[in-house]
Design a protein around this motif. Structure first.
Motif, PDB file in Angstrom:
ATOM      1  N   LEU A   5      12.941  32.132  25.276  1.00  0.00           N
ATOM      2  CA  LEU A   5      13.383  33.423  25.313  1.00  0.00           C
ATOM      3  C   LEU A   5      12.680  34.214  24.198  1.00  0.00           C
ATOM      4  CD1 LEU A   5      15.590  35.794  26.188  1.00  0.00           C
ATOM      5  CD2 LEU A   5      16.842  35.167  24.220  1.00  0.00           C
TER       6      LEU A   5
ATOM      7  N   TRP B 246      23.119  31.406  25.096  1.00  0.00           N
ATOM      8  CA  TRP B 246      21.955  32.115  25.745  1.00  0.00           C
ATOM      9  C   TRP B 246      21.395  33.011  24.661  1.00  0.00           C
ATOM     10  CZ3 TRP B 246      21.596  33.347  31.432  1.00  0.00           C
ATOM     11  CH2 TRP B 246      21.817  32.167  32.319  1.00  0.00           C
TER      12      TRP B 246
ATOM     13  N   GLY C  79      21.799  36.258  24.017  1.00  0.00           N
ATOM     14  CA  GLY C  79      21.396  37.427  24.406  1.00  0.00           C
ATOM     15  C   GLY C  79      20.591  37.281  25.833  1.00  0.00           C
ATOM     16  N   ALA C  80      20.205  36.309  26.441  1.00  0.00           N
ATOM     17  CA  ALA C  80      19.585  36.381  27.712  1.00  0.00           C
ATOM     18  C   ALA C  80      20.545  36.921  28.877  1.00  0.00           C
ATOM     19  CB  ALA C  80      19.275  34.870  28.145  1.00  0.00           C
ATOM     20  N   ASP C  81      19.942  37.639  29.574  1.00  0.00           N
ATOM     21  CA  ASP C  81      20.581  38.085  30.911  1.00  0.00           C
ATOM     22  C   ASP C  81      20.202  37.219  32.310  1.00  0.00           C
ATOM     23  OD1 ASP C  81      21.483  40.655  29.718  1.00  0.00           O
ATOM     24  OD2 ASP C  81      19.640  41.201  29.681  1.00  0.00           O
TER      25      ASP C  81
ATOM     26  N   CYS D  52      13.721  32.551  29.929  1.00  0.00           N
ATOM     27  CA  CYS D  52      14.907  33.517  30.095  1.00  0.00           C
ATOM     28  C   CYS D  52      14.319  34.903  29.530  1.00  0.00           C
ATOM     29  CB  CYS D  52      15.897  33.242  29.065  1.00  0.00           C
ATOM     30  SG  CYS D  52      16.853  31.489  29.447  1.00  0.00           S
ATOM     31  N   TRP D  53      14.982  36.003  30.034  1.00  0.00           N
ATOM     32  CA  TRP D  53      14.899  37.301  29.824  1.00  0.00           C
ATOM     33  C   TRP D  53      16.117  38.099  29.250  1.00  0.00           C
ATOM     34  CZ3 TRP D  53      13.003  34.661  33.815  1.00  0.00           C
ATOM     35  CH2 TRP D  53      11.792  34.617  34.033  1.00  0.00           C
ATOM     36  N   ASP D  54      16.016  38.918  28.259  1.00  0.00           N
ATOM     37  CA  ASP D  54      17.011  39.759  27.478  1.00  0.00           C
ATOM     38  C   ASP D  54      16.604  41.305  27.816  1.00  0.00           C
ATOM     39  OD1 ASP D  54      18.592  41.053  25.795  1.00  0.00           O
ATOM     40  OD2 ASP D  54      18.165  39.840  24.109  1.00  0.00           O
TER      41      ASP D  54
ATOM     42  N   LYS E 125      15.995  43.781  25.262  1.00  0.00           N
ATOM     43  CA  LYS E 125      14.552  43.609  24.611  1.00  0.00           C
ATOM     44  C   LYS E 125      13.566  43.986  25.302  1.00  0.00           C
ATOM     45  CE  LYS E 125      16.048  40.350  21.132  1.00  0.00           C
ATOM     46  NZ  LYS E 125      15.893  39.244  20.592  1.00  0.00           N
TER      47      LYS E 125
ATOM     48  N   ARG F 138      25.434  37.633  33.838  1.00  0.00           N
ATOM     49  CA  ARG F 138      24.145  36.689  33.350  1.00  0.00           C
ATOM     50  C   ARG F 138      23.992  36.130  34.831  1.00  0.00           C
ATOM     51  NH1 ARG F 138      25.427  32.766  28.914  1.00  0.00           N
ATOM     52  NH2 ARG F 138      27.302  32.599  30.378  1.00  0.00           N
TER      53      ARG F 138
END
Length: 181
Positions: A43, A54, A56-58, A70-72, A75, A107
């Protein structure tokens, strides 16, 4: 008579040692069941353990080589980052996408291979509320995706045909422990 007693004593000793190993193996297996190992993911260049948090990952994508990225969304500041995240959130071709909210919200966790994944390792056990099956290739499961309420596909299963999506899982909401697809 003495040799018979020695054989019986030796057999009993072997059984006790084997029983000890069996008990130790059972204890180790029980501990692993209670505390599943998480899957490492990347991430924003940082390594995280999805079984723990996670962070903060979406969206998290499980690649066919087992690599997880993973992507947030919070950010994603550049247009390119926002476009990549939007593309991922649509559930790309070849993927089975699980969402922790109804109507494909919340998520999202995606898979693109043909075997059972235990969702606890990804911090997603008993959290799936909606599903999209965007698989499109040949395989032994004819591109059906399956959710099961037990580990490794055990227990009650729900099948999703190729191209099928469900905005709400009804009675199966938040019950999936494993996914195949």
């Amino acid at each position: 008579m003495r040799s018979t007693a020695k054989i019986a004593t030796s057999a009993a000793a072997v059984a006790m040692v084997a029983g000890g190993f069996s008990a130790a193996a059972s204890a180790q297996e029980a501990q692993q069941t209670r505390a599943p190992q998480g899957v490492p993911a990347t991430l924003d260049g940082e390594s995280i353990n999805l079984g723990e948090s996670w962070k903060g990952a979406d969206v998290c994508e499980v690649g066919s080589a087992g690599k997880v990225r993973c992507w947030d969304g919070a950010k994603a500041t550049t247009a390119a980052q926002k476009a990549e995240l939007a593309k991922k959130k649509k559930c790309e071709t070849h993927n089975v996408c699980l969402y922790d909210g109804k109507n494909f919200k919340g998520r999202m966790l995606t898979f693109n291979d043909e075997y059972w994944h235990n969702l606890a390792k990804y911090g997603f056990s008993n959290k799936t509320s909606s599903v999209k099956n965007n698989q499109d290739g040949p395989g032994p499961f004819k591109d059906h995706a399956y959710l099961a309420d037990g580990r490794n596909g055990k227990g009650k299963q729900v099948k999703f045909s190729q191209g099928e999506k469900s905005a709400s899982l009804g009675k199966f909401n938040n019950k999936a422990s494993s996914v195949h697809g």
